[in-house]
Design a protein around this motif. Structure first.
Motif, mmCIF file in Angstrom:
data_model
loop_
_atom_site.group_PDB
_atom_site.id
_atom_site.type_symbol
_atom_site.label_atom_id
_atom_site.label_comp_id
_atom_site.label_asym_id
_atom_site.label_seq_id
_atom_site.Cartn_x
_atom_site.Cartn_y
_atom_site.Cartn_z
ATOM 1 N N LEU A 1 0.849 -1.184 0.000
ATOM 2 C CA LEU A 1 0.000 0.000 0.000
ATOM 3 C C LEU A 1 0.888 1.238 0.000
ATOM 4 N N VAL A 2 0.723 2.093 -0.996
ATOM 5 C CA VAL A 2 1.431 3.370 -1.076
ATOM 6 C C VAL A 2 0.492 4.454 -0.579
ATOM 7 N N GLU B 1 -3.305 4.989 -1.724
ATOM 8 C CA GLU B 1 -4.295 5.786 -1.009
ATOM 9 C C GLU B 1 -3.817 7.230 -1.076
ATOM 10 N N MET B 2 -4.591 8.082 -1.728
ATOM 11 C CA MET B 2 -4.175 9.445 -1.968
ATOM 12 C C MET B 2 -4.534 10.339 -0.789
ATOM 13 N N ARG B 3 -3.571 11.130 -0.346
ATOM 14 C CA ARG B 3 -3.769 12.080 0.731
ATOM 15 C C ARG B 3 -3.249 13.441 0.255
ATOM 16 N N VAL B 4 -4.124 14.192 -0.418
ATOM 17 C CA VAL B 4 -3.716 15.452 -1.040
ATOM 18 C C VAL B 4 -3.702 16.572 0.002
ATOM 19 N N LYS B 5 -2.614 17.332 0.011
ATOM 20 C CA LYS B 5 -2.467 18.487 0.900
ATOM 21 C C LYS B 5 -2.748 18.118 2.349
ATOM 22 N N SER C 1 1.977 10.046 -6.243
ATOM 23 C CA SER C 1 1.934 8.579 -6.238
ATOM 24 C C SER C 1 0.734 8.043 -6.984
ATOM 25 N N SER C 2 -0.058 8.920 -7.611
ATOM 26 C CA SER C 2 -1.227 8.463 -8.348
ATOM 27 C C SER C 2 -1.482 9.359 -9.538
ATOM 28 N N ILE C 3 -2.083 8.797 -10.562
ATOM 29 C CA ILE C 3 -2.372 9.530 -11.784
ATOM 30 C C ILE C 3 -3.833 9.302 -12.137
ATOM 31 N N ASN C 4 -4.589 10.357 -12.177
ATOM 32 C CA ASN C 4 -6.033 10.214 -12.350
ATOM 33 C C ASN C 4 -6.417 9.561 -13.673
#
Length: 259
Positions: free
Chosen positions: A65-66, A104-108, A72-75
């Motif tokens: 899990l990243v 798992e994206m954690r933006v800002k 780390s992700s591209i929409n």
């Protein structure tokens, strides 16, 4: 921060977001890029990750899990982001092992904000390995270095208690970003916390600086293109796959028995 500083600061964030502009059809272009070599010491560690070893040898699978930002992700083209590339490379390097990399994206979000939920996230997703990419937003926000260090420790401890090995990944490097923020306290604290908790630190900052200084990338370019974003993702994935295999301490003969 001055408006001009914010515009410049956007460059490094822009590099993280550039992948969102890459069309899925271009994914084939990123196979095994030449170059982006790194000194061996940057991709080796004396730490053995027990959960990873057990997953490989006993379960013949490796769930990773990243957790990180949009870098780390591209929409629109997930196959070109480094987690997807990492999955492909590890499947090639670990034949017979079911490798699955999710993100798992954690933006800002600061390390404290992300770390508070890591234990539950690991308990729910049950990865053998958590890769925690952090530090950039804390540096941008000028989060107190001691608070940052405490948040890292709590996040690592919660993740380990929930059953996962942890790899820390530090900040992205950009020669422009260093003119606007001071990454040193965050880099130093990540290194110290990694040592305290006996977890490997994937030094993305040093790797990207090395590639910039050797001419692999021009990270000073104020107008980075899509090709640069793809190459950065590829090179990070290649280096990270080597790093993970090293942490598992799997010998060539043992690799053959995993098939």
């Amino acid at each position: 921060m001055r408006a001009g500083g914010r515009a410049g600061l956007g460059w490094v964030l822009g590099l993280a977001l550039l992948g969102a502009l890459v069309a899925p059809a271009r994914a084939a272009a990123d196979a095994s890029p030449p170059g982006c070599d790194a000194p061996a010491y940057m991709l080796s560690t004396g730490i053995t990750l027990g959960k990873v070893v057990a997953a490989l040898k006993n379960d013949r699978k490796l769930d990773i899990l990243v957790v990180g930002s949009r870098s780390s992700s591209i929409n629109s083209a997930e196959s070109t982001a480094y987690p997807a590339r990492l999955q492909t490379l590890l499947r090639d390097r670990l034949p017979g092992i079911a490798v699955n990399v999710t993100f798992e994206m954690r933006v800002k979000r600061t390390a404290a904000e992300v770390g508070a939920g890591l234990g539950q996230l690991v308990a729910d997703r049950k990865p053998a390995l958590l890769i925690w990419q952090t530090g950039t937003y804390d540096a941008i926000r000028s989060i107190d270095a001691d608070d940052f260090r405490h948040a890292l420790s709590e996040g690592i401890e919660a993740s380990q208690k929930a059953g996962a090995d942890v790899i820390l990944m530090n900040l992205q490097y950009s020669p422009r970003i260093e003119t606007m923020i001071n990454p040193a306290p965050y880099l130093d604290n990540m290194r110290a916390v990694a040592q305290e908790h006996d977890v490997p630190l994937f030094d993305r900052f040093a790797l990207m600086r090395h590639w910039n200084e050797t001419g692999e990338f021009d990270l000073f370019n104020p107008s980075p293109g899509i090709d640069l974003a793809m190459r950065v993702h590829n090179c990070i994935a290649r280096a990270l796959s080597t790093f993970i295999v090293d942490t598992a301490k799997i010998t060539p003969s043992e690799l053959r028995t995993l098939r």
